[in-house]
Structures are given as structure tokens and as C-alpha cells.
Write a protein that holds these residues in place. Sequence first.
Motif, PDB file in Angstrom:
ATOM      1  N   MET A   1     -62.084  -0.071  21.262  1.00 28.81           N
ATOM      2  CA  MET A   1     -61.074   0.170  20.279  1.00 28.81           C
ATOM      3  C   MET A   1     -61.310  -0.777  19.109  1.00 28.81           C
ATOM      4  N   ALA A   2     -61.360  -0.271  17.905  1.00 30.42           N
ATOM      5  CA  ALA A   2     -61.619  -1.079  16.726  1.00 30.42           C
ATOM      6  C   ALA A   2     -60.342  -1.788  16.279  1.00 30.42           C
ATOM      7  N   LYS A   3     -60.487  -3.041  15.911  1.00 33.06           N
ATOM      8  CA  LYS A   3     -59.366  -3.823  15.387  1.00 33.06           C
ATOM      9  C   LYS A   3     -59.290  -3.595  13.887  1.00 33.06           C
ATOM     10  N   THR A   4     -58.077  -3.566  13.349  1.00 31.51           N
ATOM     11  CA  THR A   4     -57.902  -3.381  11.924  1.00 31.51           C
ATOM     12  C   THR A   4     -57.123  -4.546  11.346  1.00 31.51           C
ATOM     13  N   GLU A   5     -57.309  -4.783  10.065  1.00 27.59           N
ATOM     14  CA  GLU A   5     -56.590  -5.833   9.356  1.00 27.59           C
ATOM     15  C   GLU A   5     -55.176  -5.326   9.053  1.00 27.59           C
ATOM     16  N   PRO A   6     -54.186  -6.232   9.029  1.00 29.08           N
ATOM     17  CA  PRO A   6     -52.834  -5.794   8.702  1.00 29.08           C
ATOM     18  C   PRO A   6     -52.753  -5.332   7.248  1.00 29.08           C
ATOM     19  N   ILE A   7     -51.887  -4.384   6.984  1.00 30.14           N
ATOM     20  CA  ILE A   7     -51.680  -3.880   5.635  1.00 30.14           C
ATOM     21  C   ILE A   7     -50.595  -4.726   4.988  1.00 30.14           C
ATOM     22  N   VAL A   8     -50.863  -5.200   3.772  1.00 27.77           N
ATOM     23  CA  VAL A   8     -49.913  -6.024   3.040  1.00 27.77           C
ATOM     24  C   VAL A   8     -49.258  -5.161   1.970  1.00 27.77           C
ATOM     25  N   ILE A   9     -47.928  -5.042   2.032  1.00 31.47           N
ATOM     26  CA  ILE A   9     -47.180  -4.241   1.071  1.00 31.47           C
ATOM     27  C   ILE A   9     -46.151  -5.148   0.404  1.00 31.47           C
ATOM     28  N   SER A  10     -46.172  -5.198  -0.921  1.00 35.11           N
ATOM     29  CA  SER A  10     -45.251  -6.068  -1.650  1.00 35.11           C
ATOM     30  C   SER A  10     -43.841  -5.471  -1.625  1.00 35.11           C
ATOM     31  N   PRO A  11     -42.812  -6.331  -1.775  1.00 33.18           N
ATOM     32  CA  PRO A  11     -41.431  -5.836  -1.804  1.00 33.18           C
ATOM     33  C   PRO A  11     -41.181  -4.818  -2.916  1.00 33.18           C
ATOM     34  N   ALA A  12     -41.863  -4.964  -4.051  1.00 30.27           N
ATOM     35  CA  ALA A  12     -41.688  -4.011  -5.152  1.00 30.27           C
ATOM     36  C   ALA A  12     -42.163  -2.616  -4.741  1.00 30.27           C
ATOM     37  N   VAL A  13     -43.262  -2.561  -4.009  1.00 32.05           N
ATOM     38  CA  VAL A  13     -43.778  -1.273  -3.532  1.00 32.05           C
ATOM     39  C   VAL A  13     -42.821  -0.680  -2.507  1.00 32.05           C
ATOM     40  N   VAL A  14     -42.272  -1.523  -1.635  1.00 30.38           N
ATOM     41  CA  VAL A  14     -41.306  -1.051  -0.637  1.00 30.38           C
ATOM     42  C   VAL A  14     -40.089  -0.458  -1.333  1.00 30.38           C
ATOM     43  N   ASP A  15     -39.588  -1.130  -2.386  1.00 29.72           N
ATOM     44  CA  ASP A  15     -38.445  -0.599  -3.138  1.00 29.72           C
ATOM     45  C   ASP A  15     -38.786   0.759  -3.758  1.00 29.72           C
ATOM     46  N   GLY A  16     -39.992   0.867  -4.333  1.00 32.86           N
ATOM     47  CA  GLY A  16     -40.410   2.129  -4.934  1.00 32.86           C
ATOM     48  C   GLY A  16     -40.503   3.252  -3.916  1.00 32.86           C
ATOM     49  N   LEU A  17     -41.081   2.952  -2.759  1.00 38.35           N
ATOM     50  CA  LEU A  17     -41.176   3.964  -1.702  1.00 38.35           C
ATOM     51  C   LEU A  17     -39.798   4.359  -1.187  1.00 38.35           C
ATOM     52  N   ARG A  18     -38.912   3.378  -1.063  1.00 38.81           N
ATOM     53  CA  ARG A  18     -37.555   3.673  -0.608  1.00 38.81           C
ATOM     54  C   ARG A  18     -36.855   4.628  -1.588  1.00 38.81           C
ATOM     55  N   MET A  19     -37.062   4.402  -2.892  1.00 35.79           N
ATOM     56  CA  MET A  19     -36.453   5.293  -3.885  1.00 35.79           C
ATOM     57  C   MET A  19     -37.036   6.700  -3.780  1.00 35.79           C
ATOM     58  N   ILE A  20     -38.334   6.789  -3.596  1.00 36.45           N
ATOM     59  CA  ILE A  20     -38.972   8.110  -3.483  1.00 36.45           C
ATOM     60  C   ILE A  20     -38.449   8.860  -2.268  1.00 36.45           C
ATOM     61  N   PHE A  21     -38.408   8.186  -1.113  1.00 32.38           N
ATOM     62  CA  PHE A  21     -37.922   8.839   0.099  1.00 32.38           C
ATOM     63  C   PHE A  21     -36.448   9.199  -0.010  1.00 32.38           C
ATOM     64  N   ALA A  22     -35.678   8.346  -0.671  1.00 30.90           N
ATOM     65  CA  ALA A  22     -34.254   8.641  -0.844  1.00 30.90           C
ATOM     66  C   ALA A  22     -34.066   9.882  -1.705  1.00 30.90           C
ATOM     67  N   ARG A  23     -34.865   9.991  -2.754  1.00 28.76           N
ATOM     68  CA  ARG A  23     -34.763  11.179  -3.601  1.00 28.76           C
ATOM     69  C   ARG A  23     -35.185  12.429  -2.840  1.00 28.76           C
ATOM     70  N   LEU A  24     -36.217  12.308  -2.032  1.00 24.90           N
ATOM     71  CA  LEU A  24     -36.663  13.455  -1.243  1.00 24.90           C
ATOM     72  C   LEU A  24     -35.598  13.873  -0.240  1.00 24.90           C
ATOM     73  N   ALA A  25     -34.886  12.906   0.301  1.00 26.23           N
ATOM     74  CA  ALA A  25     -33.863  13.206   1.300  1.00 26.23           C
ATOM     75  C   ALA A  25     -32.474  13.351   0.676  1.00 26.23           C
ATOM     76  N   ASN A  26     -32.384  13.224  -0.658  1.00 27.49           N
ATOM     77  CA  ASN A  26     -31.098  13.271  -1.365  1.00 27.49           C
ATOM     78  C   ASN A  26     -30.109  12.248  -0.823  1.00 27.49           C
ATOM     79  N   ASP A  27     -30.624  11.067  -0.467  1.00 29.67           N
ATOM     80  CA  ASP A  27     -29.795   9.980   0.049  1.00 29.67           C
ATOM     81  C   ASP A  27     -29.629   8.953  -1.055  1.00 29.67           C
ATOM     82  N   THR A  28     -28.549   9.030  -1.811  1.00 25.16           N
ATOM     83  CA  THR A  28     -28.342   8.127  -2.937  1.00 25.16           C
ATOM     84  C   THR A  28     -27.923   6.731  -2.507  1.00 25.16           C
ATOM     85  N   SER A  29     -27.453   6.538  -1.283  1.00 29.95           N
ATOM     86  CA  SER A  29     -27.049   5.201  -0.849  1.00 29.95           C
ATOM     87  C   SER A  29     -28.249   4.272  -0.716  1.00 29.95           C
TER      88      SER A  29
END
Length: 106
Positions: free
Chosen positions: A1-29
Motif C-alpha cells: 500500500m502506497a503512503k501519501t502526503e497529507p493534503i494542506v488546505i488553508s482556512p480561506a479555501v475551506v470557507d470558499g468550499l463551504r460557500m460553494i457547497f452551501a449554495r449547491l445545497a441551498n443552505d444559507t446558514s
Amino acid sequence: MAKTEPIVISPAVVDGLRMIFARLANDTSALSRPADVAEPVDRDAISPRLLTAVQAGEFLGVDQTTVRELWRDGKLKCVHVGRGRKVSTVELWRYINEHEQFDRDR
């Protein structure tokens, strides 16, 4: 089994993804909820830091001599800064992940 390096995601990217998913799910909260409100995060795992041999030894629970031997043997990568060497927290986690094993005898 191959080992992989951890993925580093900045908080700004997490906020952006959260907004995208919220819009897709129509979850404004979720649009007003910042990323740091979620679960606590180990900042060393997210943003790599360079550590000295002494600090890396404390991180791994070994002596600085062991860290220097790992550098010398090519088992742990280092960064040359000025006249000294440093190791990133990402490299330390890679080393831990690659050498972690289950001890059946205990």
C-alpha cells in the motif's frame, strides 16, 4: 500500500468550499459560518514550520542526536538554512506515517 502526503488546505479555501457547497445545497446558514468555528485544528499539521534538530527531537520524542543521524542517513529530509539544517513538520509527519507499525507482541 502506497503512503501519501497529507493534503494542506488553508482556512480561506475551506470557507470558499463551504460557500460553494452551501449554495449547491441551498443552505444559507452555512454561508455565515467561518471555518474556524468547526472542530479544533492542529495548526502545525496545516501550515508547515521549520524546526531545529532540538525541536524536531522534542516533536518525535527522541534526542537531537537521533534527528541528526536520520538526516545523515538520508531517512529524514532537511532544509539548509544559513549554516544550519531544519526539518519541516510535514516531513516529520511523513516519517512518522511511514514508520508507524502495529506491535503484535504487546
